[in-house]
Design an enzyme around this catalytic site. Sequence first.
Site, PDB file in Angstrom:
ATOM      1  CG  HIS A 176     -15.685  -3.273  18.838  1.00 27.56           C
ATOM      2  ND1 HIS A 176     -16.118  -3.822  17.633  1.00 27.56           N
ATOM      3  CD2 HIS A 176     -16.782  -3.201  19.619  1.00 27.56           C
ATOM      4  CE1 HIS A 176     -17.413  -4.057  17.704  1.00 27.56           C
ATOM      5  NE2 HIS A 176     -17.847  -3.681  18.906  1.00 27.56           N
ATOM      6  CB  THR A 177     -13.637  -6.284  23.350  1.00 27.23           C
ATOM      7  OG1 THR A 177     -14.406  -7.042  24.283  1.00 27.23           O
ATOM      8  CG2 THR A 177     -12.362  -5.804  24.008  1.00 27.23           C
TER       9      THR A 177
END
Length: 149
Positions: free
Chosen positions: A66-67
């Site tokens: 994720h980011t």
Amino acid sequence: MLRELVTVDDIEIGIKADNWEEAIRKSSERLLEKGAIETTYVDSMIKVLNENGPYIVLGNHIALAHTRPEFGANELGLSFSTLNPPVPFGAKHFDPIKLIITFSATDSDSHLMLISELATILSDTGIMEKLFDAPTKEIFYEQLLEGLN
């Protein structure tokens, strides 16, 4: 929430990757196809991992890719990819990674129930072993839903 968000089509079994970067790119394909994320989101996940190390590795053989939402998250999204063979991510005690959960959220709050449900599944070593070993995405999906009960 997971039950409503994830379908059998959000699961890939036995992805082959030469390294962690390729594994993340391949595990992101489903969310890209659905329009949940942009290619900039994938690039950001890889960039941040290069800068900060394997912070996405949650435990034995599991990574949550994720980011930040502003790097291309269009909607709440979740996909699951098993790796065959498993791929090292540089997390000494938890390598190699067998399962990548690719995750996108558009804000800081809307996904909290989903993360809670995931945490319940990830903390059950019996369910996790079944997920790691699932031979088909249909069986993986059944085991995933069993983990919610």
